[in-house]
Scaffold this motif. Structure first.
Motif, PDB file in Angstrom:
ATOM      1  N   ALA A  16     -12.134   8.650   3.510  1.00 37.59           N
ATOM      2  CA  ALA A  16     -10.801   8.047   3.696  1.00 37.59           C
ATOM      3  C   ALA A  16     -10.774   7.255   5.001  1.00 37.59           C
ATOM      4  O   ALA A  16     -10.230   6.143   5.040  1.00 37.59           O
ATOM      5  N   ALA A  17     -11.374   7.795   6.051  1.00 39.37           N
ATOM      6  CA  ALA A  17     -11.390   7.086   7.336  1.00 39.37           C
ATOM      7  C   ALA A  17     -12.130   5.760   7.178  1.00 39.37           C
ATOM      8  O   ALA A  17     -11.700   4.724   7.696  1.00 39.37           O
ATOM      9  N   ARG A  18     -13.243   5.783   6.418  1.00 39.35           N
ATOM     10  CA  ARG A  18     -14.007   4.554   6.212  1.00 39.35           C
ATOM     11  C   ARG A  18     -13.142   3.515   5.466  1.00 39.35           C
ATOM     12  O   ARG A  18     -13.080   2.348   5.845  1.00 39.35           O
ATOM     13  N   GLN A  19     -12.443   3.984   4.417  1.00 38.52           N
ATOM     14  CA  GLN A  19     -11.616   3.065   3.643  1.00 38.52           C
ATOM     15  C   GLN A  19     -10.466   2.502   4.463  1.00 38.52           C
ATOM     16  O   GLN A  19     -10.113   1.330   4.333  1.00 38.52           O
ATOM     17  N   GLU A  20      -9.893   3.355   5.311  1.00 35.16           N
ATOM     18  CA  GLU A  20      -8.762   2.880   6.110  1.00 35.16           C
ATOM     19  C   GLU A  20      -9.225   1.849   7.132  1.00 35.16           C
ATOM     20  O   GLU A  20      -8.492   0.931   7.479  1.00 35.16           O
ATOM     21  N   ARG A  72      -8.701   1.266  -3.249  1.00 33.60           N
ATOM     22  CA  ARG A  72      -8.299   2.524  -2.625  1.00 33.60           C
ATOM     23  C   ARG A  72      -7.485   3.386  -3.569  1.00 33.60           C
ATOM     24  O   ARG A  72      -7.486   4.614  -3.449  1.00 33.60           O
ATOM     25  N   ALA A  73      -6.779   2.745  -4.496  1.00 30.65           N
ATOM     26  CA  ALA A  73      -5.985   3.516  -5.455  1.00 30.65           C
ATOM     27  C   ALA A  73      -6.877   4.494  -6.214  1.00 30.65           C
ATOM     28  O   ALA A  73      -6.491   5.628  -6.487  1.00 30.65           O
ATOM     29  N   ALA A  74      -8.098   4.044  -6.519  1.00 31.34           N
ATOM     30  CA  ALA A  74      -9.021   4.907  -7.271  1.00 31.34           C
ATOM     31  C   ALA A  74      -9.324   6.175  -6.483  1.00 31.34           C
ATOM     32  O   ALA A  74      -9.293   7.282  -7.036  1.00 31.34           O
ATOM     33  N   ALA A  75      -9.588   6.028  -5.182  1.00 27.39           N
ATOM     34  CA  ALA A  75      -9.902   7.194  -4.362  1.00 27.39           C
ATOM     35  C   ALA A  75      -8.694   8.124  -4.234  1.00 27.39           C
ATOM     36  O   ALA A  75      -8.820   9.339  -4.167  1.00 27.39           O
ATOM     37  N   VAL A  76      -7.493   7.508  -4.204  1.00 22.98           N
ATOM     38  CA  VAL A  76      -6.275   8.305  -4.040  1.00 22.98           C
ATOM     39  C   VAL A  76      -6.011   9.144  -5.286  1.00 22.98           C
ATOM     40  O   VAL A  76      -5.569  10.288  -5.208  1.00 22.98           O
ATOM     41  N   THR A  77      -6.298   8.559  -6.464  1.00 27.39           N
ATOM     42  CA  THR A  77      -5.851   9.214  -7.692  1.00 27.39           C
ATOM     43  C   THR A  77      -6.936   9.994  -8.449  1.00 27.39           C
ATOM     44  O   THR A  77      -6.608  10.785  -9.319  1.00 27.39           O
ATOM     45  N   TYR A 115       0.833  -1.205   0.000  1.00 30.44           N
ATOM     46  CA  TYR A 115       0.000   0.000   0.000  1.00 30.44           C
ATOM     47  C   TYR A 115       0.868   1.256   0.000  1.00 30.44           C
ATOM     48  O   TYR A 115       0.615   2.212  -0.739  1.00 30.44           O
ATOM     49  N   GLN A 116       1.916   1.240   0.812  1.00 27.24           N
ATOM     50  CA  GLN A 116       2.797   2.402   0.844  1.00 27.24           C
ATOM     51  C   GLN A 116       3.503   2.599  -0.483  1.00 27.24           C
ATOM     52  O   GLN A 116       3.731   3.727  -0.910  1.00 27.24           O
ATOM     53  N   THR A 117       3.842   1.483  -1.135  1.00 28.91           N
ATOM     54  CA  THR A 117       4.476   1.584  -2.446  1.00 28.91           C
ATOM     55  C   THR A 117       3.534   2.284  -3.418  1.00 28.91           C
ATOM     56  O   THR A 117       3.952   3.164  -4.179  1.00 28.91           O
ATOM     57  N   LEU A 118       2.274   1.907  -3.349  1.00 27.49           N
ATOM     58  CA  LEU A 118       1.280   2.554  -4.215  1.00 27.49           C
ATOM     59  C   LEU A 118       1.213   4.061  -3.908  1.00 27.49           C
ATOM     60  O   LEU A 118       1.285   4.899  -4.814  1.00 27.49           O
ATOM     61  N   LEU A 119       1.087   4.405  -2.629  1.00 28.77           N
ATOM     62  CA  LEU A 119       0.925   5.808  -2.260  1.00 28.77           C
ATOM     63  C   LEU A 119       2.117   6.638  -2.719  1.00 28.77           C
ATOM     64  O   LEU A 119       1.961   7.734  -3.254  1.00 28.77           O
ATOM     65  N   ASP A 120       3.319   6.110  -2.531  1.00 27.86           N
ATOM     66  CA  ASP A 120       4.493   6.892  -2.916  1.00 27.86           C
ATOM     67  C   ASP A 120       4.714   6.881  -4.424  1.00 27.86           C
ATOM     68  O   ASP A 120       5.306   7.816  -4.949  1.00 27.86           O
ATOM     69  N   ILE A 148      -3.505  10.825   6.915  1.00 26.04           N
ATOM     70  CA  ILE A 148      -4.243   9.704   7.505  1.00 26.04           C
ATOM     71  C   ILE A 148      -3.776   8.370   6.919  1.00 26.04           C
ATOM     72  O   ILE A 148      -3.360   7.475   7.642  1.00 26.04           O
ATOM     73  N   ARG A 149      -3.841   8.266   5.592  1.00 14.76           N
ATOM     74  CA  ARG A 149      -3.574   6.962   4.965  1.00 14.76           C
ATOM     75  C   ARG A 149      -2.203   6.404   5.335  1.00 14.76           C
ATOM     76  O   ARG A 149      -2.066   5.238   5.684  1.00 14.76           O
ATOM     77  N   PHE A 150      -1.164   7.249   5.262  1.00 11.12           N
ATOM     78  CA  PHE A 150       0.174   6.788   5.592  1.00 11.12           C
ATOM     79  C   PHE A 150       0.273   6.287   7.031  1.00 11.12           C
ATOM     80  O   PHE A 150       0.986   5.331   7.324  1.00 11.12           O
TER      81      PHE A 150
END
Lengths: 124, 376
Positions: free
Chosen positions: B280-284, B150-155, B80-85, B207-209
């Motif tokens: 985001a809180a719900r997804q996390e 979650r990637a969809a919500a991030v991007t 997940y962190q790899t995706l975020l970064d 939050i996500r990180f």
């Protein structure tokens, strides 16, 4: 003269010269959020109801909304009144003194969860 | 408005807004509209580190000794962190650089994004040490449904903004007929997209990180996977600074000091922006359920992690003047603070396992020659 910090709807205590506001709160066992302790993350911010503080190290980088202060890098310059997001449990003596040892150890026991290390210890 | 890499107009740079003003021409830093970005750049540069400085050889055997469900927790977080970064290493550049109008802001965005690429490199460093076949782990980032959803919500906010800017810079404002559809481009609409993008970036970094950080530090609290925790500490220090950067941008916008129209937009979109935090809180929390689906780890379970998500969400919402979405409570993971404390980031090479500075330390590399003098 030493300044007095008062927690709104709570007790008050004296400040030692040269201590940051965060150190003062920690000495009182008041759980305060912190991260960088250098003024750039902003996670320790608290609401200042009354009084003045001074940032005497380098100016903090974090955004500080009006009426809030960053305890990790400021020192009281007058008597202060602070409002905490989570109220502190009332103290029995109500005086402007440091906590007694007894209360200190009780506060530690009250911590919501023990650390994973401690849990690993007990399950071993 | 076509983008130009060197604006030939002579104008007062300090009179421009942060975004959607004139394109920057001379990269000068002697006069600044928002000096905070210069301070952030200085701080970020002083934080410079490289993942290879941290020795991870102990983590490999630690990882093998973890039960399977804990390996799942560890690897999933890393993915997940790899995706975020991966997102953060390019998107601020792609989305924000073409519309930045201040030299110091432009450089901050580049510095910020660059440090995210170091984080990406460190995940490769960790992964190479842990598993023999990193490809299967990296491939899973695009296949795994829990991550992809979650990637969809991030991007999505980034992508909409980037498309909008491309149309604006090629066609300009107005109604345009494209081969497959008709589009309406308006600057105000783009500013709205920008505002929501920044809120969603703020949520990502705030939050996500931290959900992943909590798991990494929970392992290290038990004295396992400590090399990884050292790297995560360095990453957390950078992320705290990036978070400050986006908080400043959001607050500058909301105050109207930078661009009065942005202040209107911030008011108008307040509820929508707030929903980004809530969602985001719900997804996390959903992610916490996925992490612990096969069992908890010592010191951390689904329930505590969910409480932490609520706690950190409230903290971050308060920091940008939003009404908190949950009841404000005490930190359920108080030991996180000491891991996140940058004072404790050991920077003296002799104090850490820096492989380039091993004086009086145990060298963890063993060669055949080392056993030359042994006889059985």
């Amino acid at each position: 003269m030493a300044h007095i910090v008062k927690i709104q709807d709570g007790y008050s205590f004296y400040v030692r010269e040269g201590e940051t506001l965060l150190e003062v709160l920690e000495a009182q066992n008041i759980q305060t959020e912190y991260q960088c302790r250098q003024g750039y993350c902003g996670s320790c911010q608290l609401q200042l109801v009354e009084g003045q503080v001074e940032y005497n190290r380098e100016p903090p980088l974090a955004f500080i909304p009006d009426g809030r202060v960053l305890p990790c890098c400021c020192e009281p310059r007058s008597d202060l009144v602070l409002a905490l997001a989570v109220p502190v449990p009332p103290r029995s003596d109500g005086g402007a003194q440091r906590r007694t040892l007894d209360e200190k150890s009780r506060a530690q026991q009250d911590t919501l969860h023990s650390t994973p290390a401690e849990m690993a210890e007990t399950t071993r | 408005m076509t983008y130009t890499t060197f604006n030939r107009n002579l104008f007062d740079g300090t009179a421009e807004p942060m975004f959607f003003g004139q394109n920057v021409n001379v990269a000068r830093y002697d006069v600044q509209k928002h000096a905070i970005f210069e301070h952030l750049i200085q701080k970020q540069l002083s934080f410079f580190w490289r993942p290879e400085e941290v020795d991870l050889s102990c983590d490999r055997s630690d990882f093998r000794n973890l039960p399977e469900h804990e390996q799942h927790i560890f690897l999933s977080n890393l993915k997940y962190q790899t995706l975020l970064d991966s997102v953060q290493g390019r998107s601020p550049n792609m989305a924000l650089l073409p519309i930045a109008s201040l030299a110091e802001l432009e450089t901050w965005i580049e510095t910020w994004s660059f440090s995210e690429t170091i984080h990406s490199r460190s995940y490769t460093h960790i992964m190479r040490n842990l598993v023999d076949e990193p490809t299967s782990v990296f491939d899973d980032i695009v296949n795994n449904e829990a991550i992809v959803s979650r990637a969809a919500a991030v991007t999505c906010h980034y992508d909409e903004l980037i498309t909008g800017i491309q149309l604006y810079q090629t066609l300009g404002e107005g109604r345009h007929q494209l081969p497959d559809k008709t589009v309406t481009v308006s600057l105000r609409d783009l500013k709205k997209k920008l505002y929501l993008t920044l809120v969603s970036v703020n949520v990502l970094e705030a939050i996500r990180f931290y959900v992943s950080f909590a798991c990494s530090f929970a392992f290290a609290e038990r004295a396992t996977m400590e090399g990884n925790a050292k790297i995560i500490k360095l990453i957390a220090r950078d992320e705290a600074l990036h978070l400050t950067g986006t908080q400043h941008m959001l607050q500058l916008m909301a105050s109207g000091r930078d661009d009065p129209e942005m202040a209107e937009i911030a008011r108008e979109l307040k509820e929508e922006a707030r929903q980004i935090f809530v969602e985001a809180a719900r997804q996390e929390k959903e992610w916490a359920a996925y992490l612990f689906r096969d069992g908890s780890m010592i010191g951390l379970n689904r329930e505590i992690l969910e409480q932490y998500v609520e706690y950190i969400t409230c903290q971050r919402m308060i920091a940008v003047n939003f009404e908190p979405a949950f009841e404000v409570k005490q930190n359920p993971l108080p030991w996180m603070n000491s891991w996140l404390n940058s004072d404790h980031v050991q920077v003296a090479p002799q104090e850490v396992e820096v492989s380039s500075y091993l004086v009086g330390q145990v060298d963890s590399d063993v060669h055949h020659d080392d056993f030359r003098e042994f006889t059985l």
